[in-house]
Design an enzyme around this catalytic site. Sequence first.
Site, PDB file in Angstrom:
ATOM      1  N   GLY A  50       4.745  12.129   1.190  1.00 57.79           N
ATOM      2  CA  GLY A  50       5.958  12.845   1.588  1.00 57.79           C
ATOM      3  C   GLY A  50       5.529  14.061   2.393  1.00 57.79           C
ATOM      4  O   GLY A  50       4.645  14.828   1.971  1.00 57.79           O
ATOM      5  N   ARG A  89      -4.197  12.430   7.059  1.00 61.97           N
ATOM      6  CA  ARG A  89      -3.115  11.558   7.553  1.00 61.97           C
ATOM      7  C   ARG A  89      -2.596  12.162   8.868  1.00 61.97           C
ATOM      8  O   ARG A  89      -2.422  13.378   8.948  1.00 61.97           O
ATOM      9  CB  ARG A  89      -1.969  11.428   6.540  1.00 61.97           C
ATOM     10  CG  ARG A  89      -2.345  10.632   5.286  1.00 61.97           C
ATOM     11  CD  ARG A  89      -1.127  10.346   4.413  1.00 61.97           C
ATOM     12  NE  ARG A  89      -0.332   9.232   4.916  1.00 61.97           N
ATOM     13  CZ  ARG A  89       0.838   8.870   4.384  1.00 61.97           C
ATOM     14  NH1 ARG A  89       1.343   9.544   3.360  1.00 61.97           N
ATOM     15  NH2 ARG A  89       1.506   7.844   4.870  1.00 61.97           N
ATOM     16  N   GLN A 193       8.096   3.111  -2.067  1.00 60.39           N
ATOM     17  CA  GLN A 193       8.560   4.462  -2.444  1.00 60.39           C
ATOM     18  C   GLN A 193      10.018   4.429  -2.886  1.00 60.39           C
ATOM     19  O   GLN A 193      10.441   5.223  -3.737  1.00 60.39           O
ATOM     20  CB  GLN A 193       8.410   5.426  -1.257  1.00 60.39           C
ATOM     21  CG  GLN A 193       6.981   5.767  -0.879  1.00 60.39           C
ATOM     22  CD  GLN A 193       6.447   4.851   0.209  1.00 60.39           C
ATOM     23  OE1 GLN A 193       6.855   3.700   0.335  1.00 60.39           O
ATOM     24  NE2 GLN A 193       5.511   5.343   0.994  1.00 60.39           N
ATOM     25  N   ASP A 234       9.067  12.741   9.155  1.00 54.20           N
ATOM     26  CA  ASP A 234       7.666  13.181   9.128  1.00 54.20           C
ATOM     27  C   ASP A 234       7.308  14.027  10.337  1.00 54.20           C
ATOM     28  O   ASP A 234       6.402  14.851  10.283  1.00 54.20           O
ATOM     29  CB  ASP A 234       6.732  11.982   9.009  1.00 54.20           C
ATOM     30  CG  ASP A 234       6.850  11.369   7.624  1.00 54.20           C
ATOM     31  OD1 ASP A 234       7.765  10.557   7.412  1.00 54.20           O
ATOM     32  OD2 ASP A 234       6.068  11.758   6.750  1.00 54.20           O
ATOM     33  N   LYS A 245       9.388   6.907   7.813  1.00 51.87           N
ATOM     34  CA  LYS A 245       8.820   5.700   7.211  1.00 51.87           C
ATOM     35  C   LYS A 245       9.227   4.438   7.962  1.00 51.87           C
ATOM     36  O   LYS A 245      10.384   4.296   8.369  1.00 51.87           O
ATOM     37  CB  LYS A 245       9.289   5.638   5.744  1.00 51.87           C
ATOM     38  CG  LYS A 245       8.829   4.446   4.944  1.00 51.87           C
ATOM     39  CD  LYS A 245       7.332   4.226   4.985  1.00 51.87           C
ATOM     40  CE  LYS A 245       6.525   5.442   4.566  1.00 51.87           C
ATOM     41  NZ  LYS A 245       5.073   5.296   4.897  1.00 51.87           N
TER      42      LYS A 245
END
Length: 347
Positions: A50, A89, A193, A234, A245
């Site tokens: 997240g 990431r 998720q 994101d 996502k």
Amino acid sequence: MPEITSPAIRWNGETLSLLDQRLLPGQTHWLTLHDAASVADAIRDMVVRGAPAIGIAAAYGVVLAARRLGDGASAATLEDAFSVLAASRPTAVNLFWALNRMRQEAAALTGGPLITALEHCACDIHTSDQAMNQRLADFGVPLLPDGGCIYTHCNTGALATGGHGTALGVIRSAWAAGRITGVYAGETRPWLQGSRLTSWELMQDRIPVTLVVDSAAGHLMQQGRVQAVIVGADRITANGDTANKIGTYSLAVLARHHGLPFIVAAPLSTIDPGLASGAAIDIEERPGDEVRGVHGHIIAPADVRVANPAFDVTPAALISAIVTERGVIHSPDADKMAAHLSDKAQA
Ligand code: MRU
């Protein structure tokens, strides 16, 4: 510093503890981390995930590195820690936003004063996230159709943030205000998720949630069982394009086809004004085994070729509104994004 805790992240002044989100909802297991490299591993391996939560964890990772360096802590000696955390990431800009804030703290100090300043900064990133989400939710609630049932994707709740959540925070506040009747949660292959985390969070709050496979979304909309879609983000670029996502883009196309509002909820730290459009976003490609198997159980031929992009980009033209802790950007475009980010908007 006092102990700082949120549902998935705990800082006790010496170590960072993360709720291992890979094991939820079956097991509640906390991992205690002592150095920046372990924090980077935890981010890469999805112990913590997240966008806002990744940023918070990375900030504490820098504090752990500084504590290890002790009197030798300085901007120069912390460079390895910054690099290892930044490489964990690529897509969520909150990670880089948090590291940049920490880097600014590190610029002029060394040793003990530097460690103290970094810890203050990390704790502030952590605690202010929850307050921002509450504000964001207040702006977001009126965007949801009164009496509607809401579709959401992935997990954007307390587990993904410093508390309350972004899209899930809006849902929580809307439910508390009696504005919505329930929520559909898409399961969110391959990490699940939606099924493992979002349905779990909503059930704990006694918010009616119905879990569906991702491919059910179009059918539900066609049948009139969904009145709006709300998701997190994101990275949002200068023109309002939004990475979230994988599967989010398909939902936005479906929502447009069915005339439903498609809302993005994210803090300002998710906006990356340095990128002109979504085409410039680095989309993380994750290991193929995440698709070939579920929790170690093989569900595909062992050697089948796999593409596993973890995120996709929804063009701004498909977004009805972006909501941040500063307010709402209706039908976002570059001009409206710039106005939202300007100092005047802040005043
Ligand atoms: O791969 P993940 O679980 O880190 O992806 C998370 C998402 O895509 C969320 O929707 C996004 O980070 C917003 S979280 C408030």
